[in-house]
Design a protein around this motif. Structure first.
Motif, short mmCIF file in Angstrom:
data_model
loop_
_atom_site.label_atom_id
_atom_site.label_comp_id
_atom_site.label_asym_id
_atom_site.label_seq_id
_atom_site.Cartn_x
_atom_site.Cartn_y
_atom_site.Cartn_z
N ASP A 66 9.60 0.39 7.80
CA ASP A 66 10.73 -0.35 8.35
C ASP A 66 10.29 -1.42 9.35
O ASP A 66 11.01 -2.38 9.59
CB ASP A 66 11.70 0.62 9.03
CG ASP A 66 13.00 -0.04 9.44
OD1 ASP A 66 13.72 -0.52 8.56
OD2 ASP A 66 13.27 -0.11 10.67
N LEU A 67 9.09 -1.25 9.94
CA LEU A 67 8.57 -2.28 10.84
C LEU A 67 8.17 -3.55 10.08
O LEU A 67 8.16 -4.63 10.65
CB LEU A 67 7.35 -1.75 11.60
CG LEU A 67 7.59 -0.80 12.76
CD1 LEU A 67 6.28 -0.27 13.28
CD2 LEU A 67 8.37 -1.49 13.87
N LEU A 68 7.85 -3.37 8.81
CA LEU A 68 7.40 -4.52 8.00
C LEU A 68 8.56 -5.20 7.30
O LEU A 68 8.57 -6.43 7.16
CB LEU A 68 6.38 -4.06 6.96
CG LEU A 68 5.05 -3.51 7.46
CD1 LEU A 68 4.20 -3.08 6.27
CD2 LEU A 68 4.33 -4.54 8.30
N ALA A 69 9.52 -4.42 6.81
CA ALA A 69 10.58 -5.02 6.00
C ALA A 69 11.87 -4.21 6.09
O ALA A 69 11.85 -2.99 6.30
CB ALA A 69 10.15 -5.12 4.54
N PRO B 121 11.70 -9.63 5.85
CA PRO B 121 10.75 -9.12 6.83
C PRO B 121 11.45 -8.53 8.05
O PRO B 121 12.56 -8.94 8.40
CB PRO B 121 9.93 -10.36 7.21
CG PRO B 121 10.83 -11.51 6.92
CD PRO B 121 11.65 -11.09 5.74
N SER B 122 10.78 -7.57 8.69
CA SER B 122 11.33 -6.94 9.88
C SER B 122 10.55 -7.41 11.11
O SER B 122 9.79 -8.37 11.05
CB SER B 122 11.26 -5.42 9.73
OG SER B 122 12.05 -4.78 10.71
N VAL B 123 10.72 -6.69 12.24
CA VAL B 123 10.27 -7.21 13.54
C VAL B 123 8.76 -7.48 13.60
O VAL B 123 8.33 -8.52 14.11
CB VAL B 123 10.69 -6.26 14.68
CG1 VAL B 123 12.18 -6.33 14.90
CG2 VAL B 123 10.26 -4.83 14.40
N ASP C 98 -6.49 -13.06 7.99
CA ASP C 98 -6.61 -12.15 6.85
C ASP C 98 -5.97 -10.83 7.28
O ASP C 98 -6.54 -10.08 8.06
CB ASP C 98 -8.09 -11.94 6.49
CG ASP C 98 -8.26 -11.05 5.27
OD1 ASP C 98 -7.29 -10.88 4.50
OD2 ASP C 98 -9.37 -10.50 5.09
N TRP C 99 -4.78 -10.56 6.76
CA TRP C 99 -3.98 -9.41 7.20
C TRP C 99 -4.13 -8.28 6.19
O TRP C 99 -3.86 -8.45 5.00
CB TRP C 99 -2.52 -9.83 7.35
CG TRP C 99 -1.60 -8.77 7.89
CD1 TRP C 99 -1.94 -7.61 8.52
CD2 TRP C 99 -0.17 -8.81 7.87
NE1 TRP C 99 -0.82 -6.92 8.90
CE2 TRP C 99 0.28 -7.63 8.51
CE3 TRP C 99 0.77 -9.72 7.38
CZ2 TRP C 99 1.64 -7.35 8.66
CZ3 TRP C 99 2.12 -9.44 7.53
CH2 TRP C 99 2.55 -8.27 8.16
N ILE C 100 -4.57 -7.12 6.67
CA ILE C 100 -4.74 -5.92 5.83
C ILE C 100 -3.83 -4.82 6.35
O ILE C 100 -3.88 -4.47 7.53
CB ILE C 100 -6.20 -5.42 5.82
CG1 ILE C 100 -7.15 -6.52 5.32
CG2 ILE C 100 -6.35 -4.18 4.97
CD1 ILE C 100 -7.95 -7.17 6.41
N VAL C 101 -3.01 -4.28 5.49
CA VAL C 101 -2.18 -3.11 5.82
C VAL C 101 -2.84 -1.87 5.22
O VAL C 101 -3.06 -1.80 4.01
CB VAL C 101 -0.75 -3.28 5.28
CG1 VAL C 101 0.05 -1.99 5.49
CG2 VAL C 101 -0.05 -4.44 5.98
N LEU C 102 -3.19 -0.92 6.08
CA LEU C 102 -3.85 0.32 5.65
C LEU C 102 -2.83 1.42 5.46
O LEU C 102 -2.03 1.71 6.36
CB LEU C 102 -4.87 0.78 6.69
CG LEU C 102 -6.08 -0.11 6.99
CD1 LEU C 102 -6.95 0.59 8.01
CD2 LEU C 102 -6.86 -0.39 5.73
N ASP D 231 4.89 -4.89 -3.52
CA ASP D 231 5.93 -5.91 -3.64
C ASP D 231 6.01 -6.77 -2.39
O ASP D 231 6.10 -8.01 -2.46
CB ASP D 231 7.29 -5.25 -3.91
CG ASP D 231 7.36 -4.58 -5.28
OD1 ASP D 231 6.48 -4.86 -6.12
OD2 ASP D 231 8.27 -3.77 -5.48
N LEU D 232 5.97 -6.12 -1.23
CA LEU D 232 6.10 -6.85 0.03
C LEU D 232 4.87 -7.71 0.29
O LEU D 232 4.98 -8.81 0.85
CB LEU D 232 6.31 -5.87 1.19
CG LEU D 232 6.56 -6.50 2.56
CD1 LEU D 232 7.83 -7.34 2.54
CD2 LEU D 232 6.66 -5.43 3.64
#
Length: 269
Positions: A139-142, A154-156, A177-181, A202-203
């Protein structure tokens, strides 16, 4: 200039400081010169992890590869330029000092939105966002439509990263370069894993990040903190016979470093 790696997430409990510590230690072991900053001025988890490491090494009489932790310098407000923020100045001074002697600067941000965290994100060459495999963290991302699971926007936190990207673009710096783990993965709940995996993929196409596997939920990570140890240090302190879980966890560290695609890093752990 040093390559700046920022670990950021506005929600606590995602394993951010643990991931940061393992990354920083792995880089030192690869032969890189690594500086470290902890911007969580209240909890100081990364700082305490490092202090535990130094204390343990002294007690055991061993030398452990360790990043050079630097504290944010105090700023004399009377010397600030008009409208200059003291937090901006302090972080700028700390980074400038580390850049003189470091190949990498690793920055751990607090699990909340602060001025320091916002500025650090705009400095990031690589941004690592550990995320629990849960739609609470997602929910922080979208924003998601609850009935269909459709991503509404997008979220906050994503908006804050977008703002950081805009600042870098205006300054003529290369993109983040953004990596989501996907961190603290459990062994069960396969249906939820699939849904989270699809939602993140998807996001990622919409707002521009890469998805990478992080660390599985393991007891060993919690046990290492009081001694300031990482999974890469166990042989240095005489732990030669690792169980299968520990071996698998150490391999996750190797895979994490590889997924970051950092310049001139060859793992030798």
């Amino acid at each position: 200039m040093a390559h700046i790696i920022v670990f950021g997430n506005e929600k606590g409990g995602s394993g951010k400081s643990t991931t940061c510590m393992h990354t920083a230690t792995a880089l030192v072991r690869s032969g890189a010169r690594v500086g470290a900053l902890d911007l969580d001025l209240r909890q100081r988890t990364f700082s305490r992890y490092m202090e535990n490491r130094q204390d343990y090494a002294t007690r055991q009489g061993v030398t452990l590869p360790t990043p050079a932790m630097t504290q944010l310098p105090k700023v004399d407000r009377t010397e600030l330029a008009e409208n200059e923020n003291p937090f901006d100045k302090s972080l700028s001074l700390a980074v400038a000092t580390l850049e003189e002697s470091c190949d990498f600067i690793v920055i751990d941000c607090p699990g909340s939105h602060t001025r320091l965290s916002q500025v650090a994100h705009s400095l990031a060459d690589t941004l690592v966002t550990p995320l629990n495999d849960s739609f609470v963290d997602f929910d922080l991302l979208a924003k998601v439509e609850p009935e269909t699971g459709k991503i509404l926007g997008p979220s906050v936190y994503s908006e804050m990263v977008w703002h950081a990207r805009q600042l870098r673009a205006k300054a003529g710096l290369k993109p983040i370069d953004w990596i989501v783990l996907r961190n603290r993965l459990g062994a069960q709940e396969m249906h939820n894993k699939r849904k989270m995996g699809q939602a993140l993929e998807d996001l990622s196409k919409r707002i521009g990040f890469r998805v990478a596997p992080g660390f599985t939920e393991r007891v060993i990570f919690r046990e290492l903190f009081p001694r300031g140890m990482t999974l890469l240090d166990l042989k240095d302190v005489g732990v030669a016979n690792l169980n299968m879980s520990n071996i698998a966890a150490r391999q996750e560290v190797r895979e994490l470093i590889a997924s970051l695609k950092l310049p001139s890093v060859e793992m030798a752990v």
